[in-house]
Design a protein around this motif. Structure first.
Motif, mmCIF file in Angstrom:
data_model
loop_
_atom_site.group_PDB
_atom_site.id
_atom_site.type_symbol
_atom_site.label_atom_id
_atom_site.label_comp_id
_atom_site.label_asym_id
_atom_site.label_seq_id
_atom_site.Cartn_x
_atom_site.Cartn_y
_atom_site.Cartn_z
ATOM 1 N N GLY A 131 0.973 -1.323 -0.008
ATOM 2 C CA GLY A 131 0.108 0.066 -0.111
ATOM 3 C C GLY A 131 0.700 1.287 -0.082
ATOM 4 N N ASP A 132 2.204 1.221 0.174
ATOM 5 C CA ASP A 132 2.940 2.389 0.356
ATOM 6 C C ASP A 132 2.984 2.704 -1.268
ATOM 7 O OD1 ASP A 132 3.527 2.148 2.861
ATOM 8 O OD2 ASP A 132 5.581 1.374 2.507
ATOM 9 N N PRO A 133 3.242 4.327 -1.361
ATOM 10 C CA PRO A 133 2.941 4.569 -3.020
ATOM 11 C C PRO A 133 4.320 4.258 -3.476
ATOM 12 C CG PRO A 133 3.807 6.458 -1.254
ATOM 13 C CD PRO A 133 3.077 5.283 -0.458
ATOM 14 N N PRO A 134 4.384 3.930 -4.955
ATOM 15 C CA PRO A 134 5.616 3.567 -5.409
ATOM 16 C C PRO A 134 6.585 4.681 -5.801
ATOM 17 C CG PRO A 134 3.720 3.632 -7.172
ATOM 18 C CD PRO A 134 3.265 3.718 -5.679
ATOM 19 N N CYS A 135 7.489 4.512 -6.466
ATOM 20 C CA CYS A 135 8.519 5.720 -6.635
ATOM 21 C C CYS A 135 7.860 6.662 -7.687
ATOM 22 C CB CYS A 135 9.928 5.076 -6.969
ATOM 23 S SG CYS A 135 10.839 4.556 -5.680
ATOM 24 N N GLY A 136 7.140 6.124 -8.619
ATOM 25 C CA GLY A 136 6.464 6.847 -9.757
ATOM 26 C C GLY A 136 7.378 6.873 -10.823
ATOM 27 N N THR A 137 6.536 7.581 -11.859
ATOM 28 C CA THR A 137 7.324 7.397 -13.336
ATOM 29 C C THR A 137 8.392 8.345 -13.258
ATOM 30 O OG1 THR A 137 5.764 9.146 -14.014
ATOM 31 C CG2 THR A 137 5.066 6.783 -14.225
ATOM 32 N N ILE A 138 8.581 9.277 -12.499
ATOM 33 C CA ILE A 138 9.830 10.397 -12.642
ATOM 34 C C ILE A 138 11.122 9.672 -12.110
ATOM 35 C CG2 ILE A 138 10.793 12.484 -12.221
ATOM 36 C CD1 ILE A 138 8.013 13.634 -12.392
ATOM 37 N N HIS A 139 12.110 9.811 -12.763
ATOM 38 C CA HIS A 139 13.367 9.059 -12.402
ATOM 39 C C HIS A 139 14.449 10.240 -11.675
ATOM 40 C CE1 HIS A 139 12.141 5.652 -15.240
ATOM 41 N NE2 HIS A 139 11.411 5.684 -14.304
ATOM 42 N N PRO A 140 14.403 10.638 -10.440
ATOM 43 C CA PRO A 140 15.406 11.668 -10.050
ATOM 44 C C PRO A 140 16.791 11.037 -10.054
ATOM 45 C CG PRO A 140 14.071 10.977 -8.150
ATOM 46 C CD PRO A 140 13.535 10.015 -9.476
ATOM 47 N N ARG A 141 17.789 11.880 -10.469
ATOM 48 C CA ARG A 141 19.291 11.565 -10.272
ATOM 49 C C ARG A 141 19.837 12.660 -9.909
ATOM 50 N NH1 ARG A 141 19.284 8.672 -16.375
ATOM 51 N NH2 ARG A 141 17.690 7.001 -15.909
ATOM 52 N N VAL A 142 21.071 12.437 -9.331
ATOM 53 C CA VAL A 142 22.114 13.442 -9.012
ATOM 54 C C VAL A 142 23.373 13.049 -9.069
ATOM 55 C CG1 VAL A 142 20.419 14.361 -6.853
ATOM 56 C CG2 VAL A 142 22.221 12.429 -6.304
ATOM 57 N N PRO A 143 24.292 13.963 -9.486
ATOM 58 C CA PRO A 143 25.597 13.873 -9.973
ATOM 59 C C PRO A 143 26.375 13.156 -8.506
ATOM 60 C CG PRO A 143 25.308 16.257 -9.261
ATOM 61 C CD PRO A 143 24.119 15.650 -9.262
ATOM 62 N N GLN A 144 27.792 12.974 -8.765
ATOM 63 C CA GLN A 144 28.545 12.162 -7.949
ATOM 64 C C GLN A 144 28.851 12.760 -6.580
ATOM 65 O OE1 GLN A 144 32.494 12.141 -9.842
ATOM 66 N NE2 GLN A 144 32.974 14.406 -9.178
ATOM 67 N N VAL A 145 29.047 12.080 -5.734
ATOM 68 C CA VAL A 145 29.105 12.423 -4.206
ATOM 69 C C VAL A 145 30.581 13.344 -4.134
ATOM 70 C CG1 VAL A 145 30.099 11.607 -1.778
ATOM 71 C CG2 VAL A 145 28.504 10.247 -3.225
ATOM 72 N N GLY A 146 30.377 14.466 -3.623
ATOM 73 C CA GLY A 146 31.333 15.533 -3.295
ATOM 74 C C GLY A 146 31.042 16.845 -4.216
ATOM 75 N N SER A 147 30.087 16.771 -5.084
ATOM 76 C CA SER A 147 29.972 17.642 -6.025
ATOM 77 C C SER A 147 29.139 18.736 -5.344
ATOM 78 C CB SER A 147 29.315 17.193 -7.139
ATOM 79 O OG SER A 147 28.030 16.860 -7.146
ATOM 80 N N GLY A 148 29.652 20.093 -5.559
ATOM 81 C CA GLY A 148 28.622 21.070 -5.118
ATOM 82 C C GLY A 148 27.234 21.293 -5.444
ATOM 83 N N VAL A 149 26.797 20.983 -6.885
ATOM 84 C CA VAL A 149 25.445 20.845 -6.927
ATOM 85 C C VAL A 149 24.655 19.907 -6.485
ATOM 86 C CG1 VAL A 149 24.023 20.170 -9.008
ATOM 87 C CG2 VAL A 149 25.744 21.845 -9.314
ATOM 88 N N ARG A 150 25.300 18.759 -6.223
ATOM 89 C CA ARG A 150 24.644 17.680 -5.252
ATOM 90 C C ARG A 150 24.563 17.973 -3.957
ATOM 91 N NH1 ARG A 150 25.427 11.325 -5.022
ATOM 92 N NH2 ARG A 150 24.817 10.786 -2.976
ATOM 93 N N ASP A 151 25.396 18.647 -3.479
ATOM 94 C CA ASP A 151 25.356 18.972 -1.789
ATOM 95 C C ASP A 151 24.194 20.137 -1.433
ATOM 96 O OD1 ASP A 151 27.177 17.453 -1.459
ATOM 97 O OD2 ASP A 151 28.848 18.737 -1.152
ATOM 98 N N PHE A 152 24.324 21.250 -2.538
ATOM 99 C CA PHE A 152 23.308 22.053 -1.981
ATOM 100 C C PHE A 152 21.726 21.634 -2.510
ATOM 101 C CE2 PHE A 152 22.867 24.137 -6.208
ATOM 102 C CZ PHE A 152 24.330 24.609 -6.518
ATOM 103 N N TRP A 153 21.675 20.990 -3.500
ATOM 104 C CA TRP A 153 20.529 20.417 -3.773
ATOM 105 C C TRP A 153 19.776 19.539 -2.746
ATOM 106 C CZ3 TRP A 153 17.390 21.964 -7.911
ATOM 107 C CH2 TRP A 153 16.587 21.210 -8.306
ATOM 108 N N ASN A 154 20.667 18.897 -2.137
ATOM 109 C CA ASN A 154 20.291 17.980 -0.979
ATOM 110 C C ASN A 154 19.870 18.764 0.243
ATOM 111 O OD1 ASN A 154 19.802 15.485 0.215
ATOM 112 N ND2 ASN A 154 21.847 15.845 1.483
ATOM 113 N N LYS A 155 20.493 19.987 0.492
ATOM 114 C CA LYS A 155 19.969 20.799 1.000
ATOM 115 C C LYS A 155 18.714 21.498 0.998
ATOM 116 C CE LYS A 155 24.699 22.269 2.754
ATOM 117 N NZ LYS A 155 25.833 23.163 2.759
ATOM 118 N N LEU A 156 18.495 21.940 -0.197
ATOM 119 C CA LEU A 156 17.127 22.527 -0.447
ATOM 120 C C LEU A 156 16.061 21.780 -0.763
ATOM 121 C CD1 LEU A 156 18.977 25.434 -2.766
ATOM 122 C CD2 LEU A 156 17.964 25.378 -0.305
ATOM 123 N N VAL A 157 16.255 20.455 -1.548
ATOM 124 C CA VAL A 157 15.147 19.704 -1.948
ATOM 125 C C VAL A 157 15.190 18.225 -1.177
ATOM 126 C CG1 VAL A 157 14.714 20.829 -3.879
ATOM 127 C CG2 VAL A 157 15.869 18.788 -3.750
ATOM 128 N N GLY A 158 16.258 18.034 -0.416
ATOM 129 C CA GLY A 158 16.373 16.618 0.094
ATOM 130 C C GLY A 158 15.754 16.866 1.656
#
Length: 463
Positions: A131-158
């Motif tokens: 009964g838990d909702p599935p992941c859905g049809t959108i496939h979210p991805r983030v760049p490699q560990v340690g990258s600046g874009v990944r870090d602040f995207w995690n802070k803002l939408v994570g």
């Protein structure tokens, strides 16, 4: 050389909708403070020189004595709050950096998502119970560990949920992260995308990636001028106290036509960049017959660090020139003002910004500079590590050099300017070894602040 101040020159877009969302539809570096609760509070407003509040700017408080720095972000009204322990702290404010999301040009993902929709997508977890909702049809991805874009995207939408592909090794700002998946979505730096698509000097990695807007705004709407950080106020705070410190993030000013600073380093959006170890020529062409002088002041404090006269040469030519001495250990943005006075006529004053870039060196055991060595900036949350490479293009580094790893020039020099934290630098070169016989020369651990100066790494390339 790793230095205390990161002297970032980044883009700011006003945020009239929600905190950390640009009018241009871009998300900013910032988010909730990572402040460790203490018994005292620094608060204030961050704004530009016109008085406009700046949302999602970063404020960093670093203890005057050794210890970890604390960071927070300003809200939609430009207000920040940092909880600290009583004592003496150095406060600095840094501009936000814009990033949005990308999809393929032919995509099933909406071209304009809201911030809450993005948070739902990137926080979603795999189903655990029936009964838990599935992941859905959108496939979210983030760049490699340690990258600046990944870090602040995690802070803002994570924080990122288990439905997010967090295991790939694709670097930030590379369209390859989307693959050929029309349902894929990933964060992407607006400035990087623009640079890749319009500059002949930058390798274009965007591929089929197209930037999308947020909250009904297109990704490029109202892209705004550059802003400079406001550095290091040393403030004392007692138990239970609240101390107010406001910051002004000013726009840098390029030299006007006819005024030049000669340097081997490429300017940043028209603002000259000079190595802190190199003297440099300053010149301006104005009406002849004047008496010319210059003054150089620190952006961080307004203190004058160098002044002198310019010589009109040849006499009557209107060409005024001076050789400015190397400005080490000063670094970051500075203000250069030229004043030319004339008997019986108005005085001419010209002011503009110059960025002073620090550097270190890789040398042989005999002290000779070593060219073409690969140098890598490493960082950690603690002095004991583990240390990992700072992501290439990360906003941890100033825009004068966000390449990591980098390669030394003929003079053996490397240069980075960074925010506070724990850092090491490694140097390698094929056929060379460190003096202890290992394949890489590794620096000591540097806690920034205080500044780390005169870093020198030794590689032996002999038989």
């Amino acid at each position: 050389m790793v230095k205390l101040r990161n002297a970032f020159v980044t883009r700011f877009v006003a945020a009239p909708l929600v905190v950390a969302v640009a009018a241009g539809g871009s998300l900013f570096l910032g988010g909730a403070a990572n402040a460790t609760p203490g018994s005292a509070t620094f608060t204030g407003i961050i704004h530009d020189e016109t008085g406009m509040a700046i949302a999602a700017a970063s404020v960093q408080a670093c203890p005057a004595s050794p210890g970890p720095c604390v960071t927070a972000a300003s809200d939609i009204n430009g207000v920040y709050n940092i909880s600290v322990t009583p004592g003496s702290w150095n406060l600095s404010a840094y501009p936000p950096t814009d990033v949005t999301y990308a999809t393929l040009s032919q995509s099933n993902v909406s071209k304009n998502l809201t911030l809450s929709q993005l948070q739902a997508i990137f926080r979603r977890n795999q189903p655990v119970n029936p009964g838990d909702p599935p992941c859905g049809t959108i496939h979210p991805r983030v760049p490699q560990v340690g990258s600046g874009v990944r870090d602040f995207w995690n802070k803002l939408v994570g924080p990122f949920g288990s439905c997010v592909d967090t295991t790939n090794s694709i670097v930030q700002n590379d369209g390859a992260i989307l693959g050929n998946d029309p349902n894929a979505i990933a964060p992407y730096g607006v400035g990087a995308w623009v640079t890749q698509t319009v500059s002949r000097n930058i390798v274009d990695h965007h591929g089929l990636a197209v930037l999308r807007g947020i909250n009904g705004y297109p990704p490029f709407a109202n892209m705004a001028p550059l802003l400079l950080p406001d550095f290091a106020r040393t403030l004392n705070i007692g138990a239970g106290a609240t101390v107010t410190q406001n910051f002004i993030l000013r726009r840098p000013t390029a030299p006007p036509p006819g005024t030049t600073v000669t340097s081997s380093i490429t300017p940043v959006d028209g603002v000259p960049v000079v190595n802190w170890a190199d003297p440099f020529p300053l010149a301006t062409t104005q009406p002849s017959g004047g008496t010319a002088s210059y003054a150089i002041t620190l952006n961080s404090s307004g203190d004058t660090i160098q002044s002198g006269s310019l010589t009109e040469s040849p006499i009557g030519s209107g060409n005024y020139q001076a050789q400015i001495p190397a400005l080490s250990p000063s670094h970051g943005p500075i203000k250069v003002c030229i004043t030319i006075s004339y008997p019986g006529n108005p005085t001419i004053t010209i002011c503009f910004t110059v960025y002073i870039d620090p550097s270190g060196t890789v040398v042989t055991p005999a002290g000779a500079p070593l060219a073409d060595a690969t140098v890598t900036l490493l960082s950690s949350d603690t002095a004991t590590g583990p240390f990992t490479p700072v992501g290439d293009g990360s906003d941890v580094m100033s825009p004068s050099n966000r390449t990591n790893p980098d390669v030394t020039g003929f003079d053996g020099m490397f240069h980075w300017d960074v925010i506070g934290g724990f850092y090491q630098i490694q140097a390698t070169k094929q056929g060379c070894r460190a003096t202890d016989g290992s394949s890489a020369a590794t620096s000591a651990v540097y806690e920034i602040p205080p500044p780390a100066t005169d870093i020198q790494l030794v590689l032996d390339c002999g038989p």
